[in-house]
Design an enzyme around this catalytic site. Structure first.
Site, mmCIF file in Angstrom:
data_model
loop_
_atom_site.group_PDB
_atom_site.id
_atom_site.type_symbol
_atom_site.label_atom_id
_atom_site.label_comp_id
_atom_site.label_asym_id
_atom_site.label_seq_id
_atom_site.Cartn_x
_atom_site.Cartn_y
_atom_site.Cartn_z
ATOM 1 N N GLU A 83 64.573 39.860 39.093
ATOM 2 C CA GLU A 83 64.014 40.068 37.771
ATOM 3 C C GLU A 83 64.882 39.222 36.839
ATOM 4 O O GLU A 83 65.690 38.431 37.318
ATOM 5 C CB GLU A 83 64.060 41.547 37.390
ATOM 6 C CG GLU A 83 63.314 42.434 38.385
ATOM 7 C CD GLU A 83 63.258 43.883 37.964
ATOM 8 O OE1 GLU A 83 62.837 44.133 36.827
ATOM 9 O OE2 GLU A 83 63.634 44.754 38.752
ATOM 10 N N LYS B 62 61.072 34.892 34.434
ATOM 11 C CA LYS B 62 61.590 34.817 35.800
ATOM 12 C C LYS B 62 61.568 33.387 36.345
ATOM 13 O O LYS B 62 61.836 33.176 37.533
ATOM 14 C CB LYS B 62 60.783 35.749 36.710
ATOM 15 C CG LYS B 62 60.870 37.215 36.281
ATOM 16 C CD LYS B 62 59.889 38.092 37.027
ATOM 17 C CE LYS B 62 59.834 39.478 36.403
ATOM 18 N NZ LYS B 62 58.743 40.290 36.963
ATOM 19 N N HIS C 124 66.757 31.957 56.307
ATOM 20 C CA HIS C 124 65.737 31.876 55.261
ATOM 21 C C HIS C 124 66.075 30.840 54.191
ATOM 22 O O HIS C 124 65.478 30.845 53.118
ATOM 23 C CB HIS C 124 65.511 33.256 54.637
ATOM 24 C CG HIS C 124 65.012 34.270 55.621
ATOM 25 N ND1 HIS C 124 65.479 35.570 55.667
ATOM 26 C CD2 HIS C 124 64.105 34.160 56.623
ATOM 27 C CE1 HIS C 124 64.866 36.221 56.650
ATOM 28 N NE2 HIS C 124 64.029 35.388 57.251
ATOM 29 N N ARG D 28 60.302 35.957 52.055
ATOM 30 C CA ARG D 28 58.855 36.168 52.128
ATOM 31 C C ARG D 28 58.021 34.991 51.633
ATOM 32 O O ARG D 28 56.807 34.983 51.843
ATOM 33 C CB ARG D 28 58.487 37.440 51.369
ATOM 34 C CG ARG D 28 58.846 38.684 52.151
ATOM 35 C CD ARG D 28 58.673 39.949 51.332
ATOM 36 N NE ARG D 28 57.277 40.203 51.000
ATOM 37 C CZ ARG D 28 56.874 41.221 50.270
ATOM 38 N NH1 ARG D 28 57.741 42.074 49.794
ATOM 39 N NH2 ARG D 28 55.610 41.391 50.016
#
Length: 268
Positions: free
Chosen positions: A3, A59, A92, A110
DNA sequence: TCAGTTGTTTATAT
DNA sequence: AATATAAACAACTG
Protein backbone atom coordinates in the site's frame (compact mmCIF):
# COMPACT_ATOMS: atom_id res chain seq x y z
CA UNK A 1 2.39 -6.01 0.94
CA UNK A 2 2.12 -2.91 -1.01
CA UNK A 3 0.00 0.00 0.00
CA UNK A 4 1.21 3.59 0.15
CA UNK A 5 3.74 3.07 2.99
CA UNK A 6 5.27 0.05 1.26
CA UNK A 7 5.59 1.85 -2.07
CA UNK A 8 7.05 4.85 -0.29
CA UNK A 9 9.66 2.45 1.08
CA UNK A 10 10.42 1.20 -2.43
CA UNK A 11 10.77 4.82 -3.54
CA UNK A 12 13.34 5.28 -0.80
CA UNK A 13 15.26 2.24 -2.02
CA UNK A 14 15.39 3.81 -5.48
CA UNK A 15 16.33 7.24 -4.15
CA UNK A 16 19.17 5.84 -2.04
CA UNK A 17 20.65 3.39 -4.50
CA UNK A 18 19.59 4.26 -8.02
CA UNK A 19 19.10 8.02 -8.33
CA UNK A 20 21.89 9.58 -10.34
CA UNK A 21 23.28 6.20 -11.37
CA UNK A 22 23.44 4.53 -14.74
CA UNK A 23 21.76 1.27 -15.66
CA UNK A 24 24.43 -1.19 -16.77
CA UNK A 25 22.24 -4.17 -17.49
CA UNK A 26 18.57 -5.20 -17.53
CA UNK A 27 17.70 -8.86 -17.01
CA UNK A 28 14.17 -10.08 -17.55
CA UNK A 29 13.78 -13.43 -15.82
CA UNK A 30 10.01 -13.50 -16.28
CA UNK A 31 8.33 -11.27 -18.85
CA UNK A 32 5.01 -11.93 -17.10
CA UNK A 33 5.45 -8.65 -15.20
CA UNK A 34 6.00 -6.58 -18.35
CA UNK A 35 2.99 -4.57 -19.51
CA UNK A 36 2.83 -3.20 -23.04
CA UNK A 37 6.59 -3.55 -23.48
CA UNK A 38 8.78 -6.43 -24.61
CA UNK A 39 11.84 -7.60 -22.72
CA UNK A 40 14.00 -6.48 -25.61
CA UNK A 41 12.44 -3.02 -25.74
CA UNK A 42 12.83 -2.61 -21.98
CA UNK A 43 16.48 -3.57 -22.17
CA UNK A 44 17.27 -1.37 -25.14
CA UNK A 45 15.38 1.59 -23.69
CA UNK A 46 16.97 1.57 -20.24
CA UNK A 47 20.50 0.28 -20.71
CA UNK A 48 22.88 3.20 -20.31
CA UNK A 49 20.17 5.48 -18.92
CA UNK A 50 20.56 7.40 -15.68
CA UNK A 51 17.86 7.36 -13.00
CA UNK A 52 16.48 10.67 -11.76
CA UNK A 53 14.97 11.18 -8.29
CA UNK A 54 12.02 8.78 -8.08
CA UNK A 55 8.44 9.86 -7.46
CA UNK A 56 5.33 8.14 -6.17
CA UNK A 57 1.67 8.74 -6.85
CA UNK A 58 -0.66 6.51 -4.89
CA UNK A 59 0.62 2.97 -5.30
CA UNK A 60 2.56 3.82 -8.49
CA UNK A 61 6.32 4.23 -8.37
CA UNK A 62 7.60 6.55 -11.09
CA UNK A 63 11.27 6.15 -11.94
CA UNK A 64 12.18 8.80 -14.48
CA UNK A 65 15.48 8.54 -16.32
CA UNK A 66 17.29 10.70 -18.87
CA UNK A 67 15.33 8.59 -21.34
CA UNK A 68 11.90 7.04 -20.76
CA UNK A 69 10.29 6.68 -17.33
CA UNK A 70 9.89 3.28 -15.72
CA UNK A 71 6.47 2.87 -14.06
CA UNK A 72 6.01 0.15 -11.45
CA UNK A 73 2.92 -1.17 -9.70
CA UNK A 74 3.35 -3.87 -7.09
CA UNK A 75 -0.09 -5.45 -7.01
CA UNK A 76 -0.61 -7.54 -3.89
CA UNK A 77 2.78 -9.25 -3.76
CA UNK A 78 5.38 -7.05 -5.44
CA UNK A 79 8.53 -5.70 -3.79
CA UNK A 80 11.64 -3.79 -4.79
CA UNK A 81 14.88 -5.11 -3.32
CA UNK A 82 18.41 -3.80 -3.31
CA UNK A 83 21.18 -6.40 -3.18
CA UNK A 84 24.84 -6.74 -3.91
CA UNK A 85 25.55 -8.14 -7.32
CA UNK A 86 26.10 -11.86 -7.32
CA UNK A 87 24.22 -12.58 -4.10
CA UNK A 88 21.54 -15.24 -4.33
CA UNK A 89 18.52 -14.37 -6.36
CA UNK A 90 15.01 -15.04 -5.16
CA UNK A 91 12.85 -17.30 -7.30
CA UNK A 92 10.37 -14.46 -7.72
CA UNK A 93 12.90 -11.87 -8.88
CA UNK A 94 11.28 -11.13 -12.24
CA UNK A 95 13.39 -8.19 -13.48
CA UNK A 96 16.87 -7.17 -12.29
CA UNK A 97 18.55 -3.84 -13.01
CA UNK A 98 22.31 -3.86 -12.57
CA UNK A 99 23.75 -0.57 -11.34
CA UNK A 100 27.38 0.29 -10.52
CA UNK A 101 27.05 -0.62 -6.82
CA UNK A 102 24.53 -3.44 -6.87
CA UNK A 103 21.26 -4.75 -8.19
CA UNK A 104 17.72 -3.49 -8.09
CA UNK A 105 15.38 -6.48 -8.08
CA UNK A 106 11.67 -6.35 -8.91
CA UNK A 107 10.30 -9.30 -6.97
CA UNK A 108 6.69 -10.41 -7.38
CA UNK A 109 5.16 -13.74 -6.57
CA UNK A 110 1.75 -13.35 -8.16
CA UNK A 111 2.46 -11.00 -11.08
CA UNK A 112 -0.92 -9.31 -10.73
CA UNK A 113 0.55 -5.99 -11.84
CA UNK A 114 4.05 -5.13 -13.06
CA UNK A 115 6.02 -2.49 -14.94
CA UNK A 116 5.81 -0.52 -18.12
CA UNK A 117 7.65 2.31 -19.88
CA UNK A 118 6.47 5.85 -20.54
CA UNK A 119 8.34 7.56 -23.35
CA UNK A 120 6.93 11.02 -22.64
CA UNK A 121 5.42 12.74 -19.59
CA UNK A 122 1.99 12.53 -21.19
CA UNK A 123 2.38 8.74 -21.31
CA UNK A 124 2.82 8.68 -17.53
CA UNK A 125 -0.56 10.34 -17.09
CA UNK A 126 -2.12 7.90 -19.51
CA UNK A 127 -0.78 4.87 -17.63
CA UNK A 128 -1.80 6.21 -14.22
CA UNK A 129 -5.21 6.94 -15.65
CA UNK A 130 -8.10 8.34 -13.66
CA UNK A 131 -6.28 8.45 -10.34
CA UNK A 132 -7.12 10.85 -7.52
CA UNK A 133 -4.84 13.03 -5.41
CA UNK A 134 -2.13 11.22 -3.47
CA UNK A 135 -3.25 10.39 0.06
CA UNK A 136 -0.10 11.90 1.56
CA UNK A 137 -0.39 15.20 -0.28
CA UNK A 138 -4.14 15.84 -0.43
CA UNK A 139 -5.34 18.77 1.64
CA UNK A 140 -8.15 18.62 4.16
CA UNK A 141 -10.72 20.45 2.03
CA UNK A 142 -9.98 18.42 -1.08
CA UNK A 143 -10.16 15.21 0.96
CA UNK A 144 -13.53 16.11 2.42
CA UNK A 145 -14.85 16.99 -1.03
CA UNK A 146 -13.37 13.92 -2.73
CA UNK A 147 -15.31 11.54 -0.48
CA UNK A 148 -18.42 12.84 -2.16
CA UNK A 149 -22.07 12.76 -1.16
CA UNK A 150 -23.34 9.53 -2.68
CA UNK A 151 -24.73 6.35 -1.19
CA UNK A 152 -21.39 4.58 -1.42
CA UNK A 153 -19.94 3.10 1.78
CA UNK A 154 -17.10 5.21 3.16
CA UNK A 155 -14.77 2.19 3.03
CA UNK A 156 -15.43 1.75 -0.69
CA UNK A 157 -14.78 5.46 -1.28
CA UNK A 158 -11.47 5.38 0.60
CA UNK A 159 -10.35 2.31 -1.36
CA UNK A 160 -11.31 3.86 -4.71
CA UNK A 161 -8.04 5.05 -6.26
CA UNK A 162 -9.87 7.60 -8.37
CA UNK A 163 -11.10 9.26 -5.14
CA UNK A 164 -7.82 9.17 -3.16
CA UNK A 165 -4.72 7.36 -4.39
CA UNK A 166 -2.66 5.11 -2.14
CA UNK A 167 -5.00 3.58 0.43
CA UNK A 168 -5.40 -0.21 0.49
CA UNK A 169 -7.45 -2.61 2.53
CA UNK A 170 -5.38 -2.61 5.70
CA UNK A 171 -4.79 1.15 5.77
CA UNK A 172 -8.45 1.86 5.17
CA UNK A 173 -9.59 -0.35 8.04
CA UNK A 174 -6.93 1.14 10.29
CA UNK A 175 -7.94 4.73 9.49
CA UNK A 176 -11.65 4.04 9.93
CA UNK A 177 -10.98 2.38 13.27
CA UNK A 178 -8.75 5.20 14.51
CA UNK A 179 -11.37 7.76 13.46
CA UNK A 180 -14.27 5.74 14.91
CA UNK A 181 -16.24 5.65 11.65
CA UNK A 182 -18.27 2.61 10.59
CA UNK A 183 -16.94 1.28 7.27
CA UNK A 184 -20.49 0.77 5.91
CA UNK A 185 -21.62 4.32 6.53
CA UNK A 186 -22.66 6.03 3.29
CA UNK A 187 -20.48 9.03 2.56
CA UNK A 188 -23.59 11.23 2.26
CA UNK A 189 -24.14 10.70 5.99
CA UNK A 190 -20.69 11.90 7.00
CA UNK A 191 -20.79 15.18 8.87
CA UNK A 192 -17.97 17.70 8.42
CA UNK A 193 -16.67 16.59 11.82
CA UNK A 194 -16.50 12.97 10.60
CA UNK A 195 -14.54 14.02 7.51
CA UNK A 196 -12.16 16.08 9.64
CA UNK A 197 -11.58 13.13 11.96
CA UNK A 198 -10.95 10.81 9.01
CA UNK A 199 -8.48 13.24 7.52
CA UNK A 200 -6.65 13.67 10.82
CA UNK A 201 -6.35 9.93 11.35
CA UNK A 202 -5.34 9.39 7.72
CA UNK A 203 -2.40 11.73 8.38
CA UNK A 204 -1.57 10.14 11.71
CA UNK A 205 -1.72 6.54 10.47
CA UNK A 206 0.44 7.37 7.44
CA UNK A 207 2.92 9.24 9.60
CA UNK A 208 3.49 6.14 11.69
CA UNK A 209 3.27 3.60 8.87
CA UNK A 210 5.71 5.22 6.43
CA UNK A 211 8.83 4.87 8.61
CA UNK A 212 7.83 1.23 9.20
CA UNK A 213 7.50 0.82 5.41
CA UNK A 214 4.22 -1.06 5.95
CA UNK A 215 1.02 -0.89 7.95
CA UNK A 216 2.58 -1.96 11.24
CA UNK A 217 0.93 -4.64 13.35
CA UNK A 218 1.87 -2.64 16.40
CA UNK A 219 0.33 -2.62 19.85
CA UNK A 220 -2.84 -0.58 19.99
CA UNK A 221 -3.50 -0.84 16.27
CA UNK A 222 -6.30 -2.71 14.58
CA UNK A 223 -3.84 -4.36 12.19
CA UNK A 224 -2.26 -6.18 15.14
CA UNK A 225 -5.61 -7.68 16.11
CA UNK A 226 -7.24 -8.42 12.79
CA UNK A 227 -5.72 -11.82 12.13
CA UNK A 228 -6.74 -13.45 15.40
CA UNK A 229 -9.94 -15.49 15.45
CA UNK A 230 -11.40 -14.05 18.63
CA UNK A 231 -9.69 -10.69 18.65
CA UNK A 232 -11.02 -7.85 20.76
CA UNK A 233 -10.83 -4.14 19.96
CA UNK A 234 -7.43 -2.82 21.13
CA UNK A 235 -9.26 0.23 22.50
CA UNK A 236 -12.30 -1.15 24.32
CA UNK A 237 -12.05 -4.95 24.17
CA UNK A 238 -15.35 -5.47 22.34
CA UNK A 239 -15.09 -8.52 20.02
CA UNK A 240 -14.22 -7.29 16.54
CA UNK A 241 -16.69 -7.66 13.69
CA UNK A 242 -15.52 -9.26 10.43
CA UNK A 243 -17.36 -9.17 7.12
CA UNK A 244 -16.99 -8.07 3.54
CA UNK A 245 -17.43 -4.38 2.81
CA UNK A 246 -16.78 -2.85 -0.57
CA UNK A 247 -15.88 -6.33 -1.79
CA UNK A 248 -12.98 -6.66 0.64
CA UNK A 249 -12.41 -8.42 3.95
CA UNK A 250 -13.10 -5.84 6.63
CA UNK A 251 -12.55 -5.70 10.38
CA UNK A 252 -14.11 -3.14 12.70
CA UNK A 253 -15.21 -2.57 16.28
CA UNK A 254 -19.01 -2.61 16.58
CA UNK A 255 -18.80 -0.44 19.67
CA UNK A 256 -16.28 2.27 18.69
CA UNK A 257 -17.49 2.25 15.11
CA UNK A 258 -21.22 1.86 15.57
CA UNK A 259 -23.25 3.83 13.07
CA UNK A 260 -24.08 6.37 15.73
CA UNK A 261 -20.94 7.57 17.50
CA UNK A 262 -19.92 4.74 19.79
CA UNK A 263 -20.14 4.99 23.57
CA UNK A 264 -16.55 3.81 23.90
CA UNK A 265 -15.20 5.81 21.00
CA UNK A 266 -12.01 7.73 21.78
CA UNK A 267 -10.68 8.67 18.34
CA UNK A 268 -6.96 8.40 18.05
C1' DT B 1 -9.31 -30.26 -1.51
C1' DC B 2 -10.61 -25.69 -1.31
C1' DA B 3 -11.26 -21.19 0.47
C1' DG B 4 -8.69 -17.13 1.10
C1' DT B 5 -5.36 -13.31 -0.11
C1' DT B 6 -2.94 -6.11 1.99
C1' DG B 7 -4.69 -4.81 -5.98
C1' DT B 8 -6.95 -3.57 -10.26
C1' DT B 9 -9.95 -4.08 -14.21
C1' DT B 10 -13.87 -5.64 -16.58
C1' DA B 11 -18.34 -7.50 -17.03
C1' DT B 12 -22.80 -8.03 -15.21
C1' DA B 13 -26.67 -6.97 -12.25
C1' DT B 14 -29.52 -3.92 -9.57
C1' DA C 1 -26.43 7.23 -13.79
C1' DA C 2 -24.83 5.32 -9.84
C1' DT C 3 -23.84 1.52 -7.17
C1' DA C 4 -22.90 -3.37 -6.02
C1' DT C 5 -21.18 -7.91 -6.94
C1' DA C 6 -18.36 -11.38 -9.16
C1' DA C 7 -14.84 -12.94 -11.84
C1' DA C 8 -10.34 -12.88 -13.73
C1' DC C 9 -5.49 -12.22 -13.37
C1' DA C 10 -1.43 -15.82 -10.75
C1' DA C 11 0.66 -18.28 -7.17
C1' DC C 12 0.93 -19.47 -2.91
C1' DT C 13 -0.83 -20.72 2.23
C1' DG C 14 -3.46 -23.10 5.78
Amino acid sequence: MPELPDVEGFRTVLAEHAAGRQVERVEVADAGVLRDVSAQHLQRSLRGRRFADPERHGKWLIARTDGPALLMHFGMTGQLHWAEAGTGRHRHDRVVFTLPDGELRFRDQRKLQGMTLAQRPADIDRVLGDIGPDALRVGQRDFAAALGTGRQAVKAALLDQSVIAGLGNLLTDEILWHACVNPRRPVRQLEPADRDRLYGQLRQVLREAIPARQVPAQAGWLTAAREADDAGCPRCGTPLEKDRVGGRSTVWCPCCQSVEPGPCCQPG
